[in-house]
Design a protein around this motif. Structure first.
Motif, PDB file in Angstrom:
ATOM      1  N   ASP A 288      14.058  -2.890 -20.985  1.00 49.98           N
ATOM      2  CA  ASP A 288      12.709  -2.772 -21.553  1.00 49.98           C
ATOM      3  C   ASP A 288      11.637  -3.020 -20.499  1.00 49.98           C
ATOM      4  O   ASP A 288      10.495  -3.327 -20.828  1.00 49.98           O
ATOM      5  CB  ASP A 288      12.528  -3.738 -22.733  1.00 49.98           C
ATOM      6  N   THR A 289      12.021  -2.879 -19.227  1.00 50.44           N
ATOM      7  CA  THR A 289      11.078  -3.080 -18.127  1.00 50.44           C
ATOM      8  C   THR A 289      11.204  -1.937 -17.138  1.00 50.44           C
ATOM      9  O   THR A 289      12.297  -1.657 -16.639  1.00 50.44           O
ATOM     10  CB  THR A 289      11.357  -4.404 -17.389  1.00 50.44           C
ATOM     11  N   SER A 290      10.091  -1.259 -16.856  1.00 51.64           N
ATOM     12  CA  SER A 290      10.108  -0.197 -15.852  1.00 51.64           C
ATOM     13  C   SER A 290      10.287  -0.813 -14.468  1.00 51.64           C
ATOM     14  O   SER A 290       9.803  -1.916 -14.198  1.00 51.64           O
ATOM     15  CB  SER A 290       8.808   0.606 -15.906  1.00 51.64           C
ATOM     16  N   TYR A 291      10.969  -0.113 -13.609  1.00 54.02           N
ATOM     17  CA  TYR A 291      11.301  -0.672 -12.297  1.00 54.02           C
ATOM     18  C   TYR A 291      11.210   0.436 -11.266  1.00 54.02           C
ATOM     19  O   TYR A 291      11.808   1.491 -11.418  1.00 54.02           O
ATOM     20  CB  TYR A 291      12.715  -1.249 -12.341  1.00 54.02           C
ATOM     21  N   THR A 292      10.429   0.209 -10.220  1.00 58.15           N
ATOM     22  CA  THR A 292      10.254   1.203  -9.173  1.00 58.15           C
ATOM     23  C   THR A 292      11.189   0.897  -8.016  1.00 58.15           C
ATOM     24  O   THR A 292      11.101  -0.153  -7.392  1.00 58.15           O
ATOM     25  CB  THR A 292       8.799   1.231  -8.668  1.00 58.15           C
ATOM     26  N   ASN A 293      12.105   1.831  -7.762  1.00 53.59           N
ATOM     27  CA  ASN A 293      13.075   1.664  -6.696  1.00 53.59           C
ATOM     28  C   ASN A 293      13.510   3.049  -6.250  1.00 53.59           C
ATOM     29  O   ASN A 293      13.857   3.891  -7.092  1.00 53.59           O
ATOM     30  CB  ASN A 293      14.275   0.841  -7.208  1.00 53.59           C
ATOM     31  N   GLU A 294      13.542   3.296  -4.960  1.00 54.56           N
ATOM     32  CA  GLU A 294      13.884   4.623  -4.470  1.00 54.56           C
ATOM     33  C   GLU A 294      15.340   4.990  -4.767  1.00 54.56           C
ATOM     34  O   GLU A 294      15.718   6.155  -4.720  1.00 54.56           O
ATOM     35  CB  GLU A 294      13.638   4.717  -2.969  1.00 54.56           C
ATOM     36  N   GLN A 295      16.173   3.974  -5.102  1.00 54.76           N
ATOM     37  CA  GLN A 295      17.578   4.223  -5.388  1.00 54.76           C
ATOM     38  C   GLN A 295      17.862   4.359  -6.886  1.00 54.76           C
ATOM     39  O   GLN A 295      18.938   4.823  -7.271  1.00 54.76           O
ATOM     40  CB  GLN A 295      18.450   3.079  -4.827  1.00 54.76           C
ATOM     41  N   ILE A 296      16.918   3.942  -7.734  1.00 52.48           N
ATOM     42  CA  ILE A 296      17.150   3.902  -9.181  1.00 52.48           C
ATOM     43  C   ILE A 296      16.224   4.865  -9.907  1.00 52.48           C
ATOM     44  O   ILE A 296      15.014   4.848  -9.702  1.00 52.48           O
ATOM     45  CB  ILE A 296      16.943   2.473  -9.739  1.00 52.48           C
ATOM     46  N   GLU A 297      16.787   5.701 -10.764  1.00 50.71           N
ATOM     47  CA  GLU A 297      16.011   6.583 -11.632  1.00 50.71           C
ATOM     48  C   GLU A 297      15.720   5.845 -12.924  1.00 50.71           C
ATOM     49  O   GLU A 297      16.605   5.221 -13.508  1.00 50.71           O
ATOM     50  CB  GLU A 297      16.805   7.849 -11.934  1.00 50.71           C
ATOM     51  N   SER A 298      14.460   5.888 -13.364  1.00 53.18           N
ATOM     52  CA  SER A 298      14.051   5.201 -14.586  1.00 53.18           C
ATOM     53  C   SER A 298      13.379   6.208 -15.521  1.00 53.18           C
ATOM     54  O   SER A 298      12.338   6.773 -15.191  1.00 53.18           O
ATOM     55  CB  SER A 298      13.076   4.063 -14.240  1.00 53.18           C
ATOM     56  N   ILE A 299      13.988   6.445 -16.694  1.00 53.93           N
ATOM     57  CA  ILE A 299      13.491   7.452 -17.629  1.00 53.93           C
ATOM     58  C   ILE A 299      13.096   6.788 -18.941  1.00 53.93           C
ATOM     59  O   ILE A 299      13.931   6.155 -19.596  1.00 53.93           O
ATOM     60  CB  ILE A 299      14.566   8.516 -17.909  1.00 53.93           C
ATOM     61  N   PRO A 300      11.829   6.900 -19.349  1.00 54.35           N
ATOM     62  CA  PRO A 300      11.440   6.351 -20.660  1.00 54.35           C
ATOM     63  C   PRO A 300      12.117   7.137 -21.777  1.00 54.35           C
ATOM     64  O   PRO A 300      12.163   8.363 -21.749  1.00 54.35           O
ATOM     65  CB  PRO A 300       9.909   6.537 -20.673  1.00 54.35           C
ATOM     66  N   LEU A 301      12.659   6.423 -22.762  1.00 55.13           N
ATOM     67  CA  LEU A 301      13.407   7.076 -23.830  1.00 55.13           C
ATOM     68  C   LEU A 301      12.544   7.497 -25.016  1.00 55.13           C
ATOM     69  O   LEU A 301      13.046   8.045 -25.984  1.00 55.13           O
ATOM     70  CB  LEU A 301      14.528   6.154 -24.318  1.00 55.13           C
ATOM     71  N   GLY A 302      11.264   7.209 -24.929  1.00 53.29           N
ATOM     72  CA  GLY A 302      10.378   7.637 -26.007  1.00 53.29           C
ATOM     73  C   GLY A 302      10.444   6.775 -27.246  1.00 53.29           C
ATOM     74  O   GLY A 302       9.968   7.166 -28.310  1.00 53.29           O
ATOM     75  N   ILE A 303      11.055   5.603 -27.136  1.00 58.47           N
ATOM     76  CA  ILE A 303      11.093   4.677 -28.267  1.00 58.47           C
ATOM     77  C   ILE A 303      10.663   3.293 -27.793  1.00 58.47           C
ATOM     78  O   ILE A 303      10.823   2.947 -26.619  1.00 58.47           O
ATOM     79  CB  ILE A 303      12.497   4.584 -28.902  1.00 58.47           C
ATOM     80  N   ASN A 304      10.142   2.532 -28.721  1.00 62.35           N
ATOM     81  CA  ASN A 304       9.691   1.178 -28.409  1.00 62.35           C
ATOM     82  C   ASN A 304      10.526   0.157 -29.172  1.00 62.35           C
ATOM     83  O   ASN A 304      11.000   0.417 -30.274  1.00 62.35           O
ATOM     84  CB  ASN A 304       8.223   0.995 -28.786  1.00 62.35           C
ATOM     85  N   SER A 305      10.682  -0.991 -28.560  1.00 64.21           N
ATOM     86  CA  SER A 305      11.330  -2.117 -29.220  1.00 64.21           C
ATOM     87  C   SER A 305      10.264  -3.164 -29.497  1.00 64.21           C
ATOM     88  O   SER A 305       9.515  -3.549 -28.592  1.00 64.21           O
ATOM     89  CB  SER A 305      12.428  -2.691 -28.314  1.00 64.21           C
ATOM     90  N   THR A 306      10.170  -3.585 -30.747  1.00 61.20           N
ATOM     91  CA  THR A 306       9.145  -4.547 -31.148  1.00 61.20           C
ATOM     92  C   THR A 306       9.792  -5.703 -31.906  1.00 61.20           C
ATOM     93  O   THR A 306      10.671  -5.488 -32.737  1.00 61.20           O
ATOM     94  CB  THR A 306       8.096  -3.885 -32.064  1.00 61.20           C
TER      95      THR A 306
END
Length: 298
Positions: A147-165
Motif C-alpha cells: 500500500d506504499t508506492s516505491y521508486t526504484n529503478e529495479q522495481i516496477e510499481s503498478i497501481p491496481l486501481g483499488i484502495n484499502s481503507t
C-alpha cells in the motif's frame, strides 16, 4: 560432452554399437567415433575390444554408474524449464501483508485458478513494504502487493486501481442490520478485537482515535485477520480492518461494514510490484497481466 555421455550410456544399455545406432537413428561408424572421442577426453579406455565386440570394463562401469543419474537430472531440468513456456503451469511466490493477501488477493486467485488450475502459489505474509521490495529485488519473491508506492529503478510499481481503507466491521445481527453508520460515542460501548501494539495499522487507528479522545474497550489483541473476522461473525466483538472494494470481508453476509460519523481514515491505493529486467515464466507474465486487468477494470 553431454552428447558423448548420452551416446556412451545408450551403447552400454543397448549392448552393442549396432543396436545403439538403431535406437538413436544414427550410423554405427559415427557412434564408434563418438565413443573414441569420449575416451580421448577422459584419457581412459571404457571398453575392452574383442574384434568388433565392445565389453564394458570396470572403468566404463564406474562411468556409467556416475553418468546415468547426471543424464536423468539433465532430463528433469529440461522438463522443468519447458514449463516456463506455458501459462498453464508454473509456481508463483507472492508477498504482502496478511490483510492484503486475505481481503484483496483471494477473489483474483479464485478467478485465475479456474482458468489455470495447474499453477501453484506460495503465499508469504511479510512486511512492511520496504522488506517486500527488498525480497523482490533479491529474487526471493516474484511479486508483491503493498500500500506504499516505491521508486526504484529495479522495481516496477503498478497501481491496481483499488484502495484499502480502515473500516469498522460488526456482526450482521439485529442490532446493526438496519444501520449503515455509528457515532464516536457509541464506540465506547463496544468490545473490540484489535491488532497488537507496534503494528502499523494499530498505530494508525490509535492515533486517529486519540485525536478524537476515544478510548476502546479491548477484548482481544491478535494479528490474525481470519480470527478477528470469525469472532465478529460470532458476535463476540467488533474490529477495525483495512477493507478494499469487493473484498471477501466486504461481501461477507455475516458481517456489516459501518461508517463512523466524525472519523475518517485515509484511503490507501494498492500497488502490484515486481522486479524489472528479469526472466519471468509465461504463467508469471499471465498472472501479472490478468491481475492488473482484474482490478483496473473496476
Amino acid at each position: 560432452m553431454l552428447g558423448l555421455m548420452e551416446t556412451f550410456v545408450s551403447v552400454v544399455e543397448c549392448g552393442s554399437l549396432s543396436a545403439a545406432a538403431k535406437k538413436m537413428h544414427a550410423n554405427q561408424p559415427n557412434l564408434s567415433v563418438r565413443i573414441q572421442k569420449l575416451e580421448e577426453i577422459l584419457d581412459v579406455k571404457l571398453f575392452d575390444r574383442e574384434g568388433r565386440k565392445l565389453i564394458l570394463n570396470p572403468i566404463g562401469k564406474k562411468l556409467y554408474e556416475q553418468t546415468k543419474p547426471v543424464l536423468k537430472m539433465v532430463e528433469n531440468i529440461k522438463e522443468e524449464m519447458s514449463l516456463y513456456k506455458h501459462p498453464e503451469t508454473g509456481h508463483i511466490r507472492i508477498g504482502g501483508g496478511y490483510q492484503i493477501l486475505l481481503t484483496t488477493l483471494l477473489p483474483f486467485i479464485d478467478s485465475f485458478t479456474q482458468k489455470y488450475p495447474q499453477v501453484t502459489y506460495e503465499m508469504n505474509e511479510v512486511g512492511p513494504a520496504p522488506l517486500i521490495h527488498h525480497l523482490i529485488d533479491q529474487y526471493e519473491l516474484d511479486i508483491g502487493l503493498v500500500d506504499t508506492s516505491y521508486t526504484n529503478e529495479q522495481i516496477e510499481s503498478i497501481p491496481l486501481g483499488i484502495n484499502s481503507t480502515i473500516k469498522l466491521i460488526v456482526p450482521n445481527s439485529n442490532n446493526y442490520h438496519q444501520q449503515n453508520s455509528i457515532t464516536l460515542e457509541e464506540l465506547k460501548d463496544l468490545q473490540f478485537i484489535v491488532f497488537k501494539k507496534g503494528i502499523k495499522l494499530r498505530n494508525e487507528i490509535d492515533n486517529s482515535l486519540k485525536e478524537k479522545d476515544i478510548s476502546l474497550s479491548i477484548l482481544m489483541e491478535t494479528n490474525h485477520i481470519d480470527l478477528m473476522i470469525n469472532m465478529v461473525e460470532k458476535g463476540l466483538g467488533v474490529a477495525f480492518l483495512p477493507i478494499s472494494e469487493n473484498s471477501q470481508v466486504a461481501i461477507n453476509p455475516n458481517i456489516k461494514v459501518l461508517h463512523i460519523k466524525g472519523l475518517e481514515f485515509q484511503p490507501k491505493p494498492l500497488y502490484l510490484i515486481y522486479r524489472k529486467n528479469r526472466y519471468y515464466s509465461s504463467s508469471m507474465l499471465q498472472f501479472i497481466t490478468e491481475l492488473n486487468k482484474f482490478y483496473n477494470r473496476r
